[in-house]
Design a protein around this motif. Sequence first.
Motif, short mmCIF file in Angstrom:
data_model
loop_
_atom_site.label_atom_id
_atom_site.label_comp_id
_atom_site.label_asym_id
_atom_site.label_seq_id
_atom_site.Cartn_x
_atom_site.Cartn_y
_atom_site.Cartn_z
N UNK A 133 0.72 -1.13 -0.19
CA UNK A 133 0.08 -0.11 -0.08
C UNK A 133 0.68 1.11 -0.25
N UNK A 134 -0.06 2.18 0.42
CA UNK A 134 0.84 4.12 0.07
C UNK A 134 0.58 4.58 1.12
N UNK A 135 1.05 5.76 1.72
CA UNK A 135 0.50 7.10 2.17
C UNK A 135 0.72 8.23 2.02
N UNK A 136 0.04 8.59 1.21
CA UNK A 136 0.69 9.95 1.09
C UNK A 136 0.14 10.80 1.83
N UNK A 137 0.93 12.11 2.19
CA UNK A 137 -0.10 13.23 2.86
C UNK A 137 0.17 15.27 1.54
N UNK A 138 -0.72 15.13 1.91
CA UNK A 138 -0.31 16.49 2.00
C UNK A 138 0.54 17.48 2.32
N UNK A 139 1.25 18.01 1.89
CA UNK A 139 1.94 19.35 2.65
C UNK A 139 2.08 20.19 1.81
N UNK A 140 3.19 21.45 1.31
CA UNK A 140 2.57 22.45 0.81
C UNK A 140 4.32 23.68 0.15
N UNK A 141 4.12 24.11 -1.24
CA UNK A 141 5.77 23.94 -1.67
C UNK A 141 5.78 25.67 -1.25
N UNK A 142 5.00 27.03 -0.25
CA UNK A 142 4.89 27.75 0.35
C UNK A 142 6.01 28.07 1.11
N UNK A 143 5.96 26.39 2.37
CA UNK A 143 7.08 26.31 3.08
C UNK A 143 8.63 27.18 2.55
N UNK A 144 8.83 27.13 1.46
CA UNK A 144 10.17 27.66 0.64
C UNK A 144 10.31 28.48 0.49
N UNK A 145 9.37 29.58 0.36
CA UNK A 145 8.99 30.46 -0.03
C UNK A 145 9.57 31.71 0.91
N UNK A 146 8.92 31.28 2.22
CA UNK A 146 8.78 32.04 3.20
C UNK A 146 8.16 33.81 3.22
N UNK A 147 6.54 33.42 2.72
CA UNK A 147 5.63 34.29 2.39
C UNK A 147 5.51 34.76 3.91
N UNK A 148 5.58 36.28 3.08
CA UNK A 148 4.73 36.82 5.39
C UNK A 148 3.27 36.35 5.13
#
Length: 244
Positions: A133-148
């Motif tokens: 099987x497979x377990x897949x969690x949704x993260x985000x690319x915004x972590x790398x941008x350090x957006x205010x």
Amino acid sequence: MTKKDRVAIVTGGSRGIGRAISERLAADGQTVVIAYASNAVEANKTVQSIVKNGGKAIAIKTDISDEVAVSKLFDIAEKNFGGVDVVVNSAGIMGLNTIANFDLNKLDQIIRTNIRGTFVIDQQAARRVRSGGAIINLSTSVKKLALPTYAAYSASKGAVDAISLVLAKELRGRDITVNAVAPGPTATELFFEGKDEETIDRMAKMNPIERLGKPEDIAEVVSFLAGPGRWINGQTIYVNGGMV
């Protein structure tokens, strides 16, 4: 076991990226159990769309931060379809403000849904997902941008990455993959909420393809990880058109 034999649980599966994932996995032949927080109308629309196109799906109202409710969700999947092979945790909430002005009650809600919810879902998945099987969690690319204004959301998704990568190692010997998928700006109601046209256009052009992602772009990667992508494990995969 082929895709057509597999059973998938998709949290947050009634709208946006979650709906696209539910529909894609169903189109792949997987039976889909959609977990939704409150919007029964949209959840049922997603089920009807899947069934209309020849797939199999049911929808179950579930608070993903409640371990009793999540255990029942897995019970229902096992009772109705024989087991669980794929778990996609796409449920999540967002709140935007500067750290100085952030509502701490909102912070607690984000922590409960995005961090505790992921942990609870993954806990049951670790106990119940079948071999292969497979377990897949949704993260985000915004972590790398350090957006205010994104500190709370980014921090919660950083935790999602950490949980995913540790779980991949904890499941050694089980033939179960665990990965996080980190979308960039994607054309969903959640993304458009509170943004003006200038902001949307600027964020769309942050990647060299110069467009927003589509929910189907994210679903395509999840489909691969949920099926043939057996040699990708313990990774955070950035799906953002080359934004970062």
